[in-house]
Write a protein that holds these residues in place. Structure first.
Motif, PDB file in Angstrom:
ATOM      1  N   SER A  97      -5.468   1.135 -18.296  1.00 49.64           N
ATOM      2  CA  SER A  97      -6.046   2.485 -18.290  1.00 49.64           C
ATOM      3  C   SER A  97      -5.480   3.318 -19.446  1.00 49.64           C
ATOM      4  CB  SER A  97      -5.868   3.182 -16.937  1.00 49.64           C
ATOM      5  OG  SER A  97      -4.532   3.128 -16.563  1.00 49.64           O
ATOM      6  N   ASN A  98      -4.211   3.080 -19.819  1.00 46.27           N
ATOM      7  CA  ASN A  98      -3.663   3.772 -21.002  1.00 46.27           C
ATOM      8  C   ASN A  98      -4.418   3.353 -22.254  1.00 46.27           C
ATOM      9  OD1 ASN A  98      -1.689   5.379 -19.880  1.00 46.27           O
ATOM     10  ND2 ASN A  98      -0.062   3.864 -20.095  1.00 46.27           N
ATOM     11  N   ALA A  99      -4.730   2.026 -22.347  1.00 48.79           N
ATOM     12  CA  ALA A  99      -5.447   1.520 -23.523  1.00 48.79           C
ATOM     13  C   ALA A  99      -6.831   2.164 -23.605  1.00 48.79           C
ATOM     14  CB  ALA A  99      -5.555   0.001 -23.446  1.00 48.79           C
ATOM     15  N   ARG A 146      -3.580  -5.513 -25.832  1.00 41.99           N
ATOM     16  CA  ARG A 146      -3.706  -4.917 -27.175  1.00 41.99           C
ATOM     17  C   ARG A 146      -4.958  -4.040 -27.242  1.00 41.99           C
ATOM     18  NH1 ARG A 146      -2.726  -6.886 -32.625  1.00 41.99           N
ATOM     19  NH2 ARG A 146      -1.867  -8.812 -31.806  1.00 41.99           N
ATOM     20  N   ASP A 147      -4.758  -2.833 -27.822  1.00 37.10           N
ATOM     21  CA  ASP A 147      -5.938  -1.985 -28.014  1.00 37.10           C
ATOM     22  C   ASP A 147      -6.047  -1.571 -29.465  1.00 37.10           C
ATOM     23  OD1 ASP A 147      -4.665   0.657 -28.578  1.00 37.10           O
ATOM     24  OD2 ASP A 147      -3.870   0.433 -26.540  1.00 37.10           O
ATOM     25  N   THR A 148      -7.220  -1.051 -29.832  1.00 34.92           N
ATOM     26  CA  THR A 148      -7.417  -0.581 -31.207  1.00 34.92           C
ATOM     27  C   THR A 148      -7.544   0.940 -31.199  1.00 34.92           C
ATOM     28  OG1 THR A 148      -9.778  -0.962 -30.930  1.00 34.92           O
ATOM     29  CG2 THR A 148      -8.519  -2.717 -31.992  1.00 34.92           C
ATOM     30  N   PHE A 204       7.464  11.253 -19.077  1.00 33.22           N
ATOM     31  CA  PHE A 204       7.052  11.444 -20.477  1.00 33.22           C
ATOM     32  C   PHE A 204       5.546  11.194 -20.556  1.00 33.22           C
ATOM     33  CE2 PHE A 204       5.624   9.716 -24.508  1.00 33.22           C
ATOM     34  CZ  PHE A 204       5.937  10.779 -25.334  1.00 33.22           C
ATOM     35  N   THR A 205       4.855  12.233 -20.954  1.00 27.22           N
ATOM     36  CA  THR A 205       3.397  12.081 -21.105  1.00 27.22           C
ATOM     37  C   THR A 205       2.904  12.947 -22.253  1.00 27.22           C
ATOM     38  OG1 THR A 205       1.265  12.258 -19.986  1.00 27.22           O
ATOM     39  CG2 THR A 205       2.903  13.896 -19.359  1.00 27.22           C
ATOM     40  N   THR A 206       1.838  12.482 -22.880  1.00 25.95           N
ATOM     41  CA  THR A 206       1.209  13.328 -23.901  1.00 25.95           C
ATOM     42  C   THR A 206      -0.185  13.726 -23.410  1.00 25.95           C
ATOM     43  OG1 THR A 206       0.281  11.430 -25.036  1.00 25.95           O
ATOM     44  CG2 THR A 206       2.417  12.223 -25.835  1.00 25.95           C
ATOM     45  N   LYS A 207      -0.433  13.320 -22.161  1.00 25.48           N
ATOM     46  CA  LYS A 207      -1.777  13.611 -21.635  1.00 25.48           C
ATOM     47  C   LYS A 207      -1.837  15.043 -21.118  1.00 25.48           C
ATOM     48  CE  LYS A 207      -2.530   8.793 -20.519  1.00 25.48           C
ATOM     49  NZ  LYS A 207      -2.545   7.779 -19.488  1.00 25.48           N
ATOM     50  N   LYS A 208      -3.070  15.539 -20.999  1.00 26.55           N
ATOM     51  CA  LYS A 208      -3.257  16.916 -20.534  1.00 26.55           C
ATOM     52  C   LYS A 208      -2.845  17.048 -19.087  1.00 26.55           C
ATOM     53  CE  LYS A 208      -7.412  17.506 -23.148  1.00 26.55           C
ATOM     54  NZ  LYS A 208      -8.790  17.259 -22.810  1.00 26.55           N
ATOM     55  N   GLY A 248       3.573   6.194 -15.190  1.00 23.48           N
ATOM     56  CA  GLY A 248       2.957   4.861 -15.244  1.00 23.48           C
ATOM     57  C   GLY A 248       3.841   3.814 -15.902  1.00 23.48           C
ATOM     58  N   LEU A 249       4.310   4.091 -17.102  1.00 26.67           N
ATOM     59  CA  LEU A 249       5.101   3.088 -17.824  1.00 26.67           C
ATOM     60  C   LEU A 249       6.495   2.945 -17.223  1.00 26.67           C
ATOM     61  CD1 LEU A 249       4.033   3.691 -21.542  1.00 26.67           C
ATOM     62  CD2 LEU A 249       3.511   1.736 -20.087  1.00 26.67           C
ATOM     63  N   ALA A 250       7.049   4.063 -16.698  1.00 26.38           N
ATOM     64  CA  ALA A 250       8.370   3.988 -16.070  1.00 26.38           C
ATOM     65  C   ALA A 250       8.296   3.066 -14.853  1.00 26.38           C
ATOM     66  CB  ALA A 250       8.829   5.379 -15.668  1.00 26.38           C
TER      67      ALA A 250
HETATM   68  P1  ADP Z   1       0.822   8.675 -18.346  1.00 21.18           P
HETATM   69  O1  ADP Z   1      -0.240   7.679 -18.570  1.00 21.18           O
HETATM   70  O2  ADP Z   1       0.784   9.292 -17.006  1.00 21.18           O
HETATM   71  O3  ADP Z   1       0.963   9.672 -19.448  1.00 21.18           O
HETATM   72  P2  ADP Z   1       2.543   6.534 -18.950  1.00 21.18           P
HETATM   73  O4  ADP Z   1       3.980   6.326 -18.650  1.00 21.18           O
HETATM   74  O5  ADP Z   1       1.615   5.482 -18.495  1.00 21.18           O
HETATM   75  O6  ADP Z   1       2.186   7.919 -18.305  1.00 21.18           O
HETATM   76  O7  ADP Z   1       2.319   6.779 -20.457  1.00 21.18           O
HETATM   77  C1  ADP Z   1       3.212   7.623 -21.148  1.00 21.18           C
HETATM   78  C2  ADP Z   1       2.609   7.993 -22.508  1.00 21.18           C
HETATM   79  O8  ADP Z   1       2.606   6.908 -23.343  1.00 21.18           O
HETATM   80  C3  ADP Z   1       1.158   8.411 -22.475  1.00 21.18           C
HETATM   81  O9  ADP Z   1       1.036   9.793 -22.121  1.00 21.18           O
HETATM   82  C4  ADP Z   1       0.744   8.159 -23.916  1.00 21.18           C
HETATM   83  O10 ADP Z   1       1.164   9.217 -24.742  1.00 21.18           O
HETATM   84  C5  ADP Z   1       1.564   6.966 -24.295  1.00 21.18           C
HETATM   85  N1  ADP Z   1       0.784   5.725 -24.207  1.00 21.18           N
HETATM   86  C6  ADP Z   1       0.864   4.775 -23.279  1.00 21.18           C
HETATM   87  N2  ADP Z   1       0.018   3.753 -23.554  1.00 21.18           N
HETATM   88  C7  ADP Z   1      -0.609   4.056 -24.715  1.00 21.18           C
HETATM   89  C8  ADP Z   1      -1.576   3.399 -25.533  1.00 21.18           C
HETATM   90  N3  ADP Z   1      -2.114   2.224 -25.233  1.00 21.18           N
HETATM   91  N4  ADP Z   1      -1.971   4.033 -26.677  1.00 21.18           N
HETATM   92  C9  ADP Z   1      -1.464   5.230 -27.006  1.00 21.18           C
HETATM   93  N5  ADP Z   1      -0.539   5.899 -26.278  1.00 21.18           N
HETATM   94  C10 ADP Z   1      -0.125   5.340 -25.131  1.00 21.18           C
END
Ligand code: ADP
Length: 663
Positions: free
Chosen positions: A562-564, A591-593, A610-614, A622-624
């Protein structure tokens, strides 16, 4: 101990001595050029060429001091090159200096040369076959060790040193000690030669003699001159200059030129002898010296040219003739005419077996020389060609490591290895710092989550009870519902935090990793944006089934996919790869483009929240959580990304650890 040895501390591995040794008597051991005593002919060439002064010569100084103190009669015998060595002094001052040191008599070795010349003259006239005149002990050593087939051709005549020693013994009996003083190192070997041993007690080089004069504060400059003892040596004083032997034997005029070859200096003398061994020389007499006349011996005291030295000796020959006349000296040749000048020689074959082509090729291969282009023949190792060097390695004289290009290539490889291990070390250190940081956060999160879990449970329970009581009776029913929904959201966050801190529960099952990925894609099939993305599956279907918590791993893959998808808002390609990393681990690549991740964010990715999403789009967990789940599987997750190009998450799961169960 050999006559010439290497001073280890001074040897700088330039291999000049290896290059210059005509007898291949220098062996490289652990990079040091060591002299092999039994192969050395004591020519002194290595001593001459070593710029570091790393070759030392066996000194006889102490023996001579001891003799001068304890033995009554010690006779000094000065080599005929001495006027050229002590060019700033009068010859008589050198003689006087020897007397001051305590020598009872001082004789000219030229007298021995006169006796030897007479013997040669007789021999040459009688002899039919090839004759090699042999006053030079370095040449004798070379022939005995490396051209033993020529030993029968060596003229069976002693050297001037031994001739004089025999004359002195004839005159004085065995009592006096005889000390030779000259420019030659090989004389130290000759005095021990079993065919002439027991006559000369010590050999001093001119250098050792001068040191003794200095140590005893003998000032030659202001010394009264003194004459030599013994009868006249005549024209044999020219013995140390080129062709001197023939001149003093009176042979050069009598015998047809082509019957005689005079060859002096190792560059000419040794090839001539080799030719003679092959039977390609038709002359009757070879007059061979290792140096260009004894005036070019290794231990002369100055840098005068051979021509200047020759002039000095020639002047001395003239002057001595007049002086001998004034003193009414008898002709030495007559006085000692009955002294035996004969000697024998013994072949002492030290030639080494030549290696086979296979052996040479094997050594060349060891030095990374697989084709003729690899053979640079740079000569840095002391051998003129790589092949000759390989032969020397086979013969135990050299080490493959002596090759400069080989060393440089080796260093380059070592440098590359070092850089790669340095990078690995840095990556591991970064991972450790990250892991430590996350472990700390994990503990904190676990503590908070535990503390919040119970009160949240109570809130939910009481809100539920309240809702029941209020159902249909009160307008605050909606508020209570809101409390319940928010408390449920909080509970989910608490659950995620527990997952991240690896405190969650775990269920093992035998699972196909490819199937988990398929399910993850299925779970996201309705996710917005996935339709615009091309999905490429590169699954290795031979991966064995693994014992993992399938639903937790699915959570990891769902997160990554879903991040990809989020990163490829304008479409792109999602490539899912599974493969065996090695026999014990499986690798999953997502892998994503998409947009990629800036460098400064890479390190923060696995940090909770840590997030850069709105707001509302992501929690930053998610990643943690994925990181926590993978750690529970003894796995690893890493990321590579380039802004504007895309991102690749790499998951590594140990097959064995997974198969053997999860702890
Ligand atoms: P969230 O998805 O809730 O932000 P995650 O821990 O899954 O939390 O992701 C942390 C941050 O990592 C995302 O907000 C995004 O900035 C960056 N990120 C993760 N996967 C990708 C990806 N495939 N491409 C670009 N940025 C990503």
């Amino acid at each position: 101990m050999g006559v010439v040895t290497t001073i280890k501390e001074k040897c700088r591995r330039c291999y000049t001595c290896v290059r210059e040794c005509p007898a291949k008597a220098i062996k490289v051991v652990e990079g040091q050029a060591m002299v092999i005593e039994e192969r050395c002919i004591a020519c002194g060439n290595c001593v001459k060429v070593c710029k570091q002064g790393a070759k030392s010569i066996l000194s006889h100084k102490e023996i001579v001091y001891d003799m001068l103190e304890n033995d009554g009669q010690v006779i000094a015998c000065l080599a005929p090159s001495f006027p050229a060595a002590f060019d700033t002094l009068k010859p008589g001052q050198v003689v006087a200096g020897a007397r001051v040191l305590g020598f009872s008599e001082v004789w000219e070795v030229a007298l021995g040369a006169a006796l030897v010349s007479a013997a040669y003259e007789k021999l040459v006239r009688q002899n039919g076959g090839l004759l090699i005149t042999t006053p030079c002990p370095a040449i004798v050593g070379y022939v005995e060790k490396y051209l033993p087939q020529l030993v029968p051709c060596l003229a069976p005549v002693v050297s001037p040193m031994i001739a004089l020693a025999r004359a002195l013994k004839r005159r004085y009996g065995d009592k006096p000690r005889i000390v030779f003083i000259g420019p030659c190192i090989a004389k130290k070997v000759e005095m021990e030669d079993k065919n002439v041993a027991g006559l000369v007690s010590a050999v001093l080089t001119f250098k050792e003699f001068t040191q003794m004069l200095e140590e005893r504060n003998v000032d030659l400059v202001n010394m009264e001159s003194s004459d030599f003892d013994g009868p006249d040596a005549g024209v044999a004083r020219s013995f140390p200059i080129s062709g001197g032997l023939l001149k003093s034997s009176g042979l050069s005029q009598d015998v047809l030129e082509k019957d005689i070859i005079v060859s002096e200096g190792k560059e000419r003398a040794i090839p001539l002898l080799r030719e003679a061994r092959r039977g390609n020389v038709h002359a009757k007499l070879l007059d061979v010296l290792f140096c260009e006349g004894c005036i070019a011996g290794p231990k002369m005291l100055n840098d005068l040219s051979t021509f200047r030295r020759r002039e000095i000796v020639a002047d001395y020959v003239k002057w001595s003739a007049e002086r001998a006349n004034q003193l009414g000296k008898e002709d030495g040749r007559k006085v000692f005419a009955d002294v035996d000048m004969s000697r024998a020689f013994t072949a002492d074959d030290k030639t080494l077996p030549y290696p086979t082509e296979e052996e040479i090729a094997a050594i060349l291969g060891k030095m990374r020389k697989f084709s003729s282009e690899d053979e640079l023949d740079c000569g840095a190792c002391g051998y003129p060609t790589c092949r000759e060097k390989a032969v020397a390695v086979c013969q135990g004289l050299a080490e493959p490591e002596m090759c400069l290009p080989y060393l440089i290539e080796g260093l380059e490889d070592a440098l590359a290895d070092l850089e790669s291990s340095h990078k690995k070390l840095k990556d591991t250190r970064d991972q450790l710092i990250q892991a430590e940081r996350l472990a700390g956060m994990g503990q904190l999160s676990a503590g908070i989550a535990h503390e919040l879990n119970n009160p949240l449970g109570s809130i939910l329970l009481y809100a539920h009870l309240l809702l029941k009581q209020l159902k249909g009776k009160d307008e605050s029913e909606e508020d209570v519902k809101m409390i319940m929904s928010e408390a449920t959201r909080c509970k989910n966050i608490v659950r995620d935090l527990l997952n991240f801190s690896r405190q969650g529960s775990f269920e093992r099952e035998s699972t196909d990793i490819n199937e988990i990925l398929e399910k993850s894609l299925e779970a996201l099939s309705a996710a917005p944006g996935l339709d615009d993305i091309k999905v490429v599956k590169r699954f290795d279907r031979t991966i064995p089934s693994m014992t993992v918590d399938g639903s937790q791993l699915q959570q990891v893959f769902v997160n990554l996919i879903s991040n990809a998808v989020w990163a490829m808002k304008d479409g792109g390609t999602l490539t899912l790869t599974t493969r065996m990393k090695d026999a014990s681990a499986v690798e999953v690549l997502v892998r994503d483009t998409g947009c990629g991740i800036p460098e400064e964010n890479l390190k923060k990715l696995f940090t909770p929240f840590f997030t850069t999403k709105k707001m509302g789009e992501g929690t930053g967990l998610g990643l943690a959580i994925s990181y926590g789940i993978l750690k529970m599987h003894s796995g690893q997750i890493s990321v590579e990304s380039a802004v504007g190009e895309g991102t690749m998450f790499r998951i590594e799961l140990p097959l064995a650890a997974a198969q053997s169960g999860i702890r």
